[in-house]
Scaffold this motif. Sequence first.
Motif, PDB file in Angstrom:
ATOM      1  N   SER A  52       0.863  -1.181   0.013  1.00 14.59           N
ATOM      2  CA  SER A  52      -0.027   0.051   0.058  1.00 14.59           C
ATOM      3  C   SER A  52       1.013   1.358   0.021  1.00 14.59           C
ATOM      4  N   ASP A  53       0.185   2.286  -0.363  1.00 18.15           N
ATOM      5  CA  ASP A  53       0.709   3.647  -0.299  1.00 18.15           C
ATOM      6  C   ASP A  53       0.092   4.373   0.875  1.00 18.15           C
ATOM      7  N   PRO A  54       1.105   5.043   1.697  1.00 19.21           N
ATOM      8  CA  PRO A  54       0.416   5.903   2.841  1.00 19.21           C
ATOM      9  C   PRO A  54      -0.592   7.069   2.350  1.00 19.21           C
ATOM     10  N   HIS A  55      -0.521   7.415   1.057  1.00 22.23           N
ATOM     11  CA  HIS A  55      -0.990   8.433   0.560  1.00 22.23           C
ATOM     12  C   HIS A  55      -2.450   7.939  -0.345  1.00 22.23           C
ATOM     13  N   THR A 115       1.252  11.846  -6.655  1.00 17.52           N
ATOM     14  CA  THR A 115       0.081  12.055  -6.841  1.00 17.52           C
ATOM     15  C   THR A 115      -0.714  13.198  -6.870  1.00 17.52           C
ATOM     16  N   PRO A 116      -1.129  13.811  -7.867  1.00 16.61           N
ATOM     17  CA  PRO A 116      -1.753  15.343  -7.913  1.00 16.61           C
ATOM     18  C   PRO A 116      -2.751  15.672  -6.970  1.00 16.61           C
ATOM     19  N   LYS A 117      -2.820  16.587  -6.420  1.00 16.50           N
ATOM     20  CA  LYS A 117      -3.681  16.892  -5.328  1.00 16.50           C
ATOM     21  C   LYS A 117      -5.116  16.894  -5.753  1.00 16.50           C
ATOM     22  N   HIS A 118      -5.554  17.074  -7.010  1.00 20.05           N
ATOM     23  CA  HIS A 118      -6.988  17.060  -7.499  1.00 20.05           C
ATOM     24  C   HIS A 118      -7.159  15.635  -7.295  1.00 20.05           C
ATOM     25  N   ILE A 119      -6.372  14.858  -7.570  1.00 24.98           N
ATOM     26  CA  ILE A 119      -6.694  13.344  -7.786  1.00 24.98           C
ATOM     27  C   ILE A 119      -7.368  13.020  -6.202  1.00 24.98           C
ATOM     28  N   ARG A 146     -10.462  14.640   5.694  1.00 27.12           N
ATOM     29  CA  ARG A 146     -10.973  15.981   5.213  1.00 27.12           C
ATOM     30  C   ARG A 146     -10.300  16.304   3.936  1.00 27.12           C
ATOM     31  N   PRO A 147     -10.806  17.025   3.042  1.00 26.37           N
ATOM     32  CA  PRO A 147      -9.911  17.514   2.028  1.00 26.37           C
ATOM     33  C   PRO A 147      -8.478  17.946   2.200  1.00 26.37           C
ATOM     34  N   TRP A 148      -7.390  17.685   1.731  1.00 28.54           N
ATOM     35  CA  TRP A 148      -6.174  17.830   1.961  1.00 28.54           C
ATOM     36  C   TRP A 148      -5.762  19.184   1.439  1.00 28.54           C
ATOM     37  N   ARG A 149      -4.972  19.987   2.320  1.00 29.91           N
ATOM     38  CA  ARG A 149      -4.571  21.391   1.833  1.00 29.91           C
ATOM     39  C   ARG A 149      -3.237  21.424   1.300  1.00 29.91           C
ATOM     40  N   ARG A 150      -2.402  20.448   1.386  1.00 32.24           N
ATOM     41  CA  ARG A 150      -1.102  20.711   0.818  1.00 32.24           C
ATOM     42  C   ARG A 150      -0.833  19.620  -0.472  1.00 32.24           C
ATOM     43  N   ARG A 152      -3.389   8.933   9.124  1.00 33.98           N
ATOM     44  CA  ARG A 152      -4.342   9.768   9.801  1.00 33.98           C
ATOM     45  C   ARG A 152      -3.672  11.078   9.721  1.00 33.98           C
ATOM     46  N   ALA A 153      -2.397  11.346   9.935  1.00 33.46           N
ATOM     47  CA  ALA A 153      -1.943  12.578   9.874  1.00 33.46           C
ATOM     48  C   ALA A 153      -1.892  13.288   8.585  1.00 33.46           C
ATOM     49  N   PHE A 154      -1.884  12.305   7.279  1.00 32.72           N
ATOM     50  CA  PHE A 154      -2.015  12.946   6.168  1.00 32.72           C
ATOM     51  C   PHE A 154      -3.442  13.286   5.890  1.00 32.72           C
ATOM     52  N   PHE A 155      -4.399  12.197   5.965  1.00 30.16           N
ATOM     53  CA  PHE A 155      -5.780  12.506   5.397  1.00 30.16           C
ATOM     54  C   PHE A 155      -6.501  13.455   6.284  1.00 30.16           C
TER      55      PHE A 155
END
Length: 191
Positions: free
Chosen positions: A12-15, A54-58, A76-80, A111-114
């Motif tokens: 898996s990819d953490p992102h 991975t592009p942010k819009h994806i 929640r939607p990612w801001r970075r 969790r930190a990412f998402f």
Amino acid sequence: MPVELPTIEVFSDPHCPWGYLATFRLLQLQPEWAGRLRLAWRCLPLEVLNSRGTPKHIIDQEVPYLLQIEPDIPARPWRRAEWELPAFEALKCAEAQGDDAALAFNWAVRRAFFADSRCVSLRHVLIDIARESGLDLAAFVSDFDSGHYKHLVMEESDQGWNVLKVKGSPTLVLPNGEQRPYPATPELLWD
């Protein structure tokens, strides 16, 4: 002599939102599998396959579906828009401290990412997450800074993408070699 538990490899990819969902559900089921099998977290960086982050819009398109599927998942939607390989290397450092440490750190990074929009490609953020996960911080920092586990990230990536030819993130590889791609992910109709 300790009994060798059957191992399920989790490529898996953490992102990856779907890897996040699978990890969330594996944690919910942990009381049922704890002590009966072990999870081995394997690196499957999408940026290696795609030759780009991975592009942010994806991610922005996938998070609302994730929340529809699992309203209780912290997201929640990612801001970075920074993605890189350090989170994978940090996971290998956590894994060196045992299966429980690997699971705790794996979940905390996702969790930190998402949920918190933390940049998990930065050293100080990964160290904070290691601390929050209860890892042996001195060992984690020493391993991370040494680059000792960096080669494992690329070896596991090659194993997943090129040898096993997994379909994507996440894919469970069962002890008998059977692959289960996208566990816990329903069929989605994309607009």
